[in-house]
Design an enzyme around this catalytic site. Structure first.
Site, short mmCIF file in Angstrom:
data_model
loop_
_atom_site.label_atom_id
_atom_site.label_comp_id
_atom_site.label_asym_id
_atom_site.label_seq_id
_atom_site.Cartn_x
_atom_site.Cartn_y
_atom_site.Cartn_z
N ASN A 54 -2.06 -6.58 10.40
CA ASN A 54 -3.17 -5.78 10.92
C ASN A 54 -4.29 -6.63 11.53
O ASN A 54 -5.40 -6.14 11.77
CB ASN A 54 -3.73 -4.88 9.82
CG ASN A 54 -4.11 -3.51 10.34
OD1 ASN A 54 -3.53 -3.03 11.31
ND2 ASN A 54 -5.08 -2.87 9.68
N ARG A 55 -3.99 -7.91 11.78
CA ARG A 55 -4.88 -8.79 12.52
C ARG A 55 -4.13 -9.42 13.69
O ARG A 55 -4.67 -10.25 14.41
CB ARG A 55 -5.40 -9.94 11.63
CG ARG A 55 -6.13 -9.50 10.35
CD ARG A 55 -7.46 -8.87 10.67
NE ARG A 55 -8.17 -8.46 9.45
CZ ARG A 55 -7.97 -7.31 8.81
NH1 ARG A 55 -7.07 -6.44 9.25
NH2 ARG A 55 -8.66 -7.00 7.72
N GLU A 115 0.87 -1.18 0.00
CA GLU A 115 0.00 0.00 0.00
C GLU A 115 0.90 1.22 0.00
O GLU A 115 1.41 1.66 1.04
CB GLU A 115 -0.97 -0.06 1.19
CG GLU A 115 -1.90 -1.28 1.05
CD GLU A 115 -2.82 -1.55 2.23
OE1 GLU A 115 -3.57 -2.54 2.17
OE2 GLU A 115 -2.79 -0.77 3.21
N SER A 139 -2.66 -2.83 14.09
CA SER A 139 -1.36 -2.31 14.55
C SER A 139 -1.57 -1.07 15.40
O SER A 139 -0.95 -0.89 16.43
CB SER A 139 -0.49 -1.93 13.35
OG SER A 139 -0.48 -2.92 12.38
N ARG A 149 1.44 -7.77 0.76
CA ARG A 149 0.64 -7.37 1.92
C ARG A 149 1.30 -7.79 3.22
O ARG A 149 1.39 -7.02 4.17
CB ARG A 149 -0.77 -7.97 1.81
CG ARG A 149 -1.72 -7.50 2.93
CD ARG A 149 -3.14 -8.00 2.66
NE ARG A 149 -4.06 -7.72 3.76
CZ ARG A 149 -4.77 -6.58 3.89
NH1 ARG A 149 -4.62 -5.61 3.02
NH2 ARG A 149 -5.60 -6.43 4.89
N TYR A 165 -11.25 -6.28 14.37
CA TYR A 165 -9.98 -7.00 14.32
C TYR A 165 -8.89 -6.23 15.05
O TYR A 165 -9.06 -5.05 15.35
CB TYR A 165 -9.59 -7.28 12.86
CG TYR A 165 -9.88 -6.16 11.90
CD1 TYR A 165 -11.12 -6.07 11.28
CD2 TYR A 165 -8.94 -5.17 11.64
CE1 TYR A 165 -11.41 -5.02 10.40
CE2 TYR A 165 -9.21 -4.13 10.77
CZ TYR A 165 -10.45 -4.06 10.16
OH TYR A 165 -10.73 -3.02 9.30
N GLU A 192 -7.65 5.34 5.32
CA GLU A 192 -7.80 4.36 4.22
C GLU A 192 -8.15 5.15 2.95
O GLU A 192 -9.23 5.72 2.85
CB GLU A 192 -8.95 3.41 4.58
CG GLU A 192 -9.18 2.27 3.64
CD GLU A 192 -8.09 1.22 3.72
OE1 GLU A 192 -7.25 1.21 2.80
OE2 GLU A 192 -8.09 0.40 4.67
#
Ligand SMILES: CC(=O)N[C@@H](CC(=O)O)C(=O)O
Ligand SMILES: [Zn+2]
Length: 307
Positions: A66-67, A20, A163, A59, A160, A174
């Site tokens: 991020n989970r 990203e 971070s 990713r 979830y 986002e």
């Protein structure tokens, strides 16, 4: 005026997902030269959270960072046998946390891009975070007439462990649409502008300005929608052209939702109007999610002032 508020320690995370590119690029710029993100009375730390994923432009390496910020992961005995991102989550928790403790960073901005047409979205994790609500109210006013939707991810099942969740006030940013591994100047710029206003807000707050009560319109996550699949788990339909790119627009019962490969339209059959978002996000194929539905809500924020 609620809880003792302070916002001296701020971090900006990029590369939580290594493909990203807006966040990765901005954070790397600011690591080289932090002038743009410097504000009076604030210590702002730009930080690449998943350097191995950034290097590979993917990713994640082993599992989605991020989970990974669950109590279970963060309290697991550390060691080289753990997935890379779990090790990394533990390191990040040591530097910026510990999560849920008084020593944790005050604010963490986590910079993400999406392949969905979500524009510049702020992600809020708690409807009771008055500091973040006030900040989001400020940002929305500052960027008007451009819009800046707020996605509230508070949900008994769908929330979830991000971070940014190690901070007292976690904020996701986002911005899309942008393909994975690609930089688009318009997306890059809008991320940069929102962050500028966010840091301005923190500076004003630290100077002692009182922010009076306000309300913020948000979209609360409601339901996760998967693609239609066959018994082997293969996708048998695509997002319908009438829905594609229509993030944040109303979807009513009976509206087209998916289109099969032979052109058949599948319609939304839920109860009442919803507002889909993360429509056709590339990273969510593996999470069995074609889009998420949201419902509109207005949240109230109490006055805040530095204590
Ligand atoms: C496309 C993407 O990565 N979105 C983020 C959203 C968030 O940061 O809450 C994620 O799934 O982790
Ligand atoms: Zn992301």
């Amino acid at each position: 005026i609620s809880p003792p508020y302070n916002a001296r320690r701020v971090a900006i995370f990029g590369g939580t997902h290594g493909n990203e590119m807006s966040g990765v690029t901005l954070v790397n710029l600011w690591i080289q030269n932090g002038k743009e993100i410097h504000r009076k009375g604030v210590e702002t730390k730009p930080f690449i959270t998943n350097p191995r994923a950034v290097e590979k432009c993917t990713r994640y390496v082993d599992t989605d960072l991020n989970r990974a910020f669950t109590t279970e992961n963060l309290s697991a005995p550390s060691g080289d046998d753990l997935p890379y991102e779990v090790q990394r989550a533990q390191q990040i928790n040591e530097i910026f946390g510990p999560k849920g403790s008084p020593e944790a960073y005050d604010v963490i901005f986590d910079l993400h891009n999406t392949t969905s047409n979500m524009g510049c979205t702020l992600i809020l994790e708690s409807s009771k975070d008055h500091f973040n609500l006030q900040m989001m109210h400020y940002i929305k006013k500052a960027i008007a007439p451009d819009s800046c939707p707020v996605l509230l991810t508070e949900h008994p099942l769908l929330k979830y462990s991000t971070s940014r969740s190690v901070a007292k006030h976690p904020i996701g940013l986002e911005v899309g649409p942008q393909p994975q591994g690609v930089l688009r100047s318009n997306i890059f710029e809008s991320m940069r502008v929102v962050l500028k206003h966010a840091l301005d807000f923190i500076e004003l707050f630290n100077e002692g300005l009182e922010f009076p009560p306000c309300t913020v319109d948000v979209f609360r996550v409601s339901e996760k929608m998967d693609y239609p699949r066959d018994t082997n788990g293969n996708i048998i339909a695509m997002v319908h052209p009438n829905l594609q790119d229509c993030d944040w627009e109303p979807l009513n019962p009976g509206d087209p939702m998916f289109q099969t490969f032979d052109g058949t339209t599948l319609r939304y059959e839920g109860a009442g109007t919803v507002y889909p978002t993360f429509i056709n996000e590339a990273a969510y194929y593996e999470k069995q999610q074609a889009f998420v539905t949201t419902r509109r809500e207005t949240l109230a924020a109490g006055a805040i002032k530095k204590t």
